[in-house]
Design an enzyme around this catalytic site. Structure first.
Site, mmCIF file in Angstrom:
data_model
loop_
_atom_site.group_PDB
_atom_site.id
_atom_site.type_symbol
_atom_site.label_atom_id
_atom_site.label_comp_id
_atom_site.label_asym_id
_atom_site.label_seq_id
_atom_site.Cartn_x
_atom_site.Cartn_y
_atom_site.Cartn_z
ATOM 1 N N CYS A 153 37.097 -2.174 69.147
ATOM 2 C CA CYS A 153 37.145 -0.761 69.530
ATOM 3 C C CYS A 153 36.532 0.094 68.432
ATOM 4 O O CYS A 153 37.040 0.132 67.295
ATOM 5 C CB CYS A 153 38.590 -0.341 69.781
ATOM 6 S SG CYS A 153 38.767 1.417 70.193
ATOM 7 N N CYS B 125 36.988 4.344 76.074
ATOM 8 C CA CYS B 125 38.122 3.519 75.646
ATOM 9 C C CYS B 125 38.112 2.197 76.411
ATOM 10 O O CYS B 125 38.044 2.177 77.645
ATOM 11 C CB CYS B 125 39.428 4.261 75.882
ATOM 12 S SG CYS B 125 40.906 3.256 75.620
ATOM 13 N N CYS C 172 61.816 -2.199 80.481
ATOM 14 C CA CYS C 172 60.683 -1.972 79.579
ATOM 15 C C CYS C 172 61.152 -1.845 78.128
ATOM 16 O O CYS C 172 60.373 -1.474 77.257
ATOM 17 C CB CYS C 172 59.893 -0.732 79.998
ATOM 18 S SG CYS C 172 60.854 0.800 79.984
#
Length: 381
Positions: free
Chosen positions: A3, A86, A340
């Site tokens: 990235c 991205c 989560c």
């Protein structure tokens, strides 16, 4: 995943980016195993998907100027950082961002400046369905730009032929939240179809849906397999969202199967999500699936009888002591708990000692970060 934004220090949101992906998954599962250390618990192999290009939902802060808007995040000085390329987004979604930036300029939408509290456009929220259709939501400060949005919407629809739903969300307050309570539709269509495992889930503008559709589909399949194996006659889906778990478990073999229907009740605070679930149930011809808007804990405490099986999919804080206590004292034989946050899951499990974890699986919904989903099957001892 490589990235350029990370390497340049412009965005460090992917906190695990420097770790090999296999190590990320191992560390997440190890953490969950530590927190849910129960004798006899069988762990299924972790469920993973692509480590990049998996996000089907973009939450973009709009910065810069009308002529040169940025879509991404804000830096420490509250200046816009553009993240249109991205790598977490698939190429099909990346291709949408330049069009939306051009639309900001065309419709003369002034980006909101957090420091001066001036401007209109705060966020762009974009969701892409598995079929490639789009929902775009413009989060603005007031109704002032709505006329311009309507005027230029034909241009946007021509530039983005897959645009199905467009809306305005009003967020007049200056506070660190993503959206406000009021939504104004700009299109005739009010719902985005999310085809998951052959079931059309309906996503309205203010409904929640997982950002990783492929792994979410695997999550629903695993829960459905456990429920089919247990074959309960009645099921509650608490914190049901748009009905993903409930609709997958409404019939033996899945909602589109020819199996016998179960009595299924879904409870969710969001009326938009409940309306979406009701639409899906009608389309699937389900006659014993019921969805209601309400608080999950209040619903359980007020119930005159308990179901055979309960599915819970709470936010990060977990189901809490009241609902955990009700489940512990109830006649519910099995619970499918989708969490989560393994820490809150562990706290809830400690309040339900009679419901023992028997199977669990880590599902890596959020590669490059320390977030995840863990699915656990509980059985009454």
């Amino acid at each position: 995943m490589q990235c350029d934004y990370y390497d340049a220090g412009r965005c460090r949101s992917c906190t695990l980016l420097e770790q090999p992906y296999a190590d990320q998954v191992h560390a997440k599962e190890h953490r969950c195993r530590e927190l849910i250390d129960t004798p006899g618990l069988h762990w299924l192999p972790p469920m993973t998907g692509p480590e990049q290009g998996f996000r089907t939902k973009a939450k973009m802060v709009v910065g810069g100027t009308t002529e040169q808007p940025t879509l991404g995040i804000l830096d420490a000085e509250l200046h816009g950082v553009d993240l249109r390329e991205c790598g977490l987004y698939p190429a099909t979604l990346q291709a949408v961002f330049p069009v939306l930036a051009a639309f900001v300029t065309r419709a003369a939408l002034t980006p909101y400046d957090v420091a001066t509290r001036a401007g209109e456009l705060k966020h762009l929220l974009v969701t892409q369905s598995p079929d490639g259709e789009l929902m775009v939501r413009f989060v603005v400060r007031s109704q002032e730009p709505i006329a311009r949005l309507r005027k230029h919407l034909p241009w946007l629809r021509e530039a983005l032929p897959t645009l199905r739903v467009a809306s305005v969300n009003l967020l007049p307050e200056h506070k660190a939240v993503l959206e406000g309570e009021r939504e104004i539709l700009l299109t005739e269509d009010s719902t985005l179809r999310m085809a998951v495992n052959g079931i059309d889930l309906h996503l309205r503008p203010q409904s929640f849906f997982q950002t990783n559709t492929d792994v979410a589909a695997a999550l629903y399949r695993q829960a459905q397999a456990w429920v089919d194996e247990l074959d309960p006659g009645s099921v509650w889906d608490l914190y049901c969202g748009v009905g993903g778990f409930a609709l997958h478990c409404a019939r033996a073999g899945g909602a589109r199967a020819t199996g016998v229907e179960r009595d299924v009740v879904g409870i969710e605070t969001s009326r938009e999500a409940v309306a979406s679930a009701q639409t899906s149930a009608r389309e699937l011809g389900l006659t014993r699936a019921r969805f209601e808007a309400g608080d999950a804990t209040a619903f359980a405490l007020a119930a005159t009888h308990a179901p055979d099986l309960v599915i819970v999919n709470p936010p990060r804080r977990g189901i809490g002591p009241e609902l955990s206590g009700w489940l512990e004292a109830s006649s519910v034989r099995h619970v499918v708990y989708s969490s989560c946050h393994a820490g809150s899951l562990a706290r809830d499990l400690s309040a339900m000692p009679s419901l023992r974890p028997r199977r669990a699986q880590l599902l890596d919904m959020f590669p490059q970060t320390d977030h995840y989903e863990v699915l656990t099957l509980l059985e009454r001892a």
